[in-house]
Design an enzyme around this catalytic site. Structure first.
Site, PDB file in Angstrom:
ATOM      1  N   ASP A  96      30.811   9.322  37.180  1.00  0.00           N
ATOM      2  CA  ASP A  96      30.981  10.757  36.939  1.00  0.00           C
ATOM      3  C   ASP A  96      31.132  11.533  38.239  1.00  0.00           C
ATOM      4  O   ASP A  96      30.434  11.261  39.228  1.00  0.00           O
ATOM      5  CB  ASP A  96      29.770  11.316  36.194  1.00  0.00           C
ATOM      6  CG  ASP A  96      29.952  11.316  34.692  1.00  0.00           C
ATOM      7  OD1 ASP A  96      31.110  11.282  34.227  1.00  0.00           O
ATOM      8  OD2 ASP A  96      28.933  11.360  33.976  1.00  0.00           O
ATOM      9  N   GLU A 128      34.772  16.367  33.490  1.00  0.00           N
ATOM     10  CA  GLU A 128      34.709  17.109  32.236  1.00  0.00           C
ATOM     11  C   GLU A 128      35.668  18.297  32.264  1.00  0.00           C
ATOM     12  O   GLU A 128      35.897  18.894  33.312  1.00  0.00           O
ATOM     13  CB  GLU A 128      33.284  17.615  31.992  1.00  0.00           C
ATOM     14  CG  GLU A 128      32.243  16.515  31.908  1.00  0.00           C
ATOM     15  CD  GLU A 128      30.832  17.066  31.735  1.00  0.00           C
ATOM     16  OE1 GLU A 128      30.685  18.292  31.537  1.00  0.00           O
ATOM     17  OE2 GLU A 128      29.881  16.275  31.807  1.00  0.00           O
ATOM     18  N   GLU A 195      33.103  13.716  23.062  1.00  0.00           N
ATOM     19  CA  GLU A 195      31.662  13.831  22.824  1.00  0.00           C
ATOM     20  C   GLU A 195      31.348  14.887  21.784  1.00  0.00           C
ATOM     21  O   GLU A 195      31.791  16.033  21.880  1.00  0.00           O
ATOM     22  CB  GLU A 195      30.921  14.155  24.121  1.00  0.00           C
ATOM     23  CG  GLU A 195      29.411  14.278  23.919  1.00  0.00           C
ATOM     24  CD  GLU A 195      28.601  14.298  25.198  1.00  0.00           C
ATOM     25  OE1 GLU A 195      27.361  14.428  25.104  1.00  0.00           O
ATOM     26  OE2 GLU A 195      29.199  14.182  26.287  1.00  0.00           O
TER      27      GLU A 195
END
EC number: 2.1.2.11
Length: 306
Positions: A96, A128, A195
């Site tokens: 990440d 993200e 998600e």
């Protein structure tokens, strides 16, 4: 019967993940934050490992992923890389990008991604966000670093989203998630994490993309699944979101084992003879001499205290 050992399993690359989608083979991904966990999940046969910024909550004890730094992601990624090498070396490693490492500018994002690869041993990075990060993704990919996207519930935007809630439940928001998915694929993402979105929406997104989708709280129709290792192991009995299935009760096992250790130490049952070292040639200082030595001035300490 052949006497030849089975051929070693191939390392999972971004191209192998695409092949798995095309052939219908499901992708199994988990998080790992240290070398021991990485070795164990590698031997267990996972296809991919994510060094998630979820370590902020799972390891560091924060309430969100926001305090995690890029330096910490590099540190944990390098540990996981070493652990995977001690396993079967097959799993694909994704790390990440931490909050603040890619939002300010594309230049900073490229530098951060390159650190995660060069210092952290990652094969790809995950970030993200939706279409608004298209140019950032293009720049990172052009620099030679594969990018996995992440849409739906994006924990780094928890304050903007008003908490950890399911995304895309109404038609307008569902359409936006689909547009974001297409935009991220067009920008160069080789896979997407979906998600906490409705299963029906995840099915549509998955069917309309050429790249694999990895679901977490997104139902059974994604090309693969990812779970936080601590959650699937049952390390925290108080954390039971609907999308998590506990495949073990490791937290209870740890408490039982440590409790047994404490009990044996208190009862002077551990260590016993089997767990002690012995020597027949050790020369003991006579008790009288030992008593005299205790009255002498102690020598200067040598070395660091423990």
């Amino acid at each position: 019967m052949s006497s030849h050992p089975p051929a070693p399993r191939k390392h999972v690359t971004i191209h192998e993940l695409r092949r798995m989608k095309e052939s219908g083979e499901r992708i199994a991904m988990v998080t790992a934050y240290d070398a021991t966990a990485a070795r164990l999940v590698a031997v267990a046969g996972v296809d991919a490992v994510l060094v998630g910024d979820s370590l902020g909550m799972a390891v560091q004890g924060h309430e969100s992923t926001l305090p995690v730094t890029l330096d910490q992601m590099v540190y944990h990624s390098a540990m996981v890389r070493r652990g995977l090498a001690r396993g079967d070396g097959r799993a694909h490693l994704v790390t990440d990008m931490s909050f603040g490492s890619y939002q300010a500018s594309a230049d900073e994002a490229v530098k951060a991604a390159m650190r995660l690869v060069a210092e952290g041993g990652a094969e790809a990075v995950k970030l993200e966000g939706g279409a608004e990060f298209g140019e950032v993704i293009r720049r990172i990919v052009r620099a030679g670093v594969p990018v996995m996207g992440h849409i739906g519930l994006t924990p780094q935007s928890v304050h903007k989203m008003g908490g950890y809630v399911v995304q895309g439940k109404d038609s307008e928001k569902a359409q936006q998630i689909l547009r974001d998915a297409r935009a991220l694929e067009a920008a160069g993402c080789y896979a997407l994490v979906l998600e906490c979105i409705p299963s029906e929406l995840a099915r549509i997104v998955t069917s309309q993309l050429r790249v694999p989708t990895i679901g977490i709280g997104a139902g059974p129709h994604c090309d693969g699944q990812v779970l936080v290792l601590n959650d699937l192991l049952g390390l925290d009995a108080s954390f039971t979101p609907r999308f998590v299935k506990r495949f073990g009760e490791v937290g209870a096992a740890v408490q039982d084992a440590v409790g047994a250790y404490v009990g044996e130490v208190k009862a002077r049952a551990f260590p016993d003879d089997a767990h002690s070292f012995h020597s027949s040639s050790v020369r003991l200082v006579p008790v009288e001499r030992h008593a005299e030595a205790a009255e002498e001035e102690p020598p200067d300490a040598i070395g660091a205290p423990i």
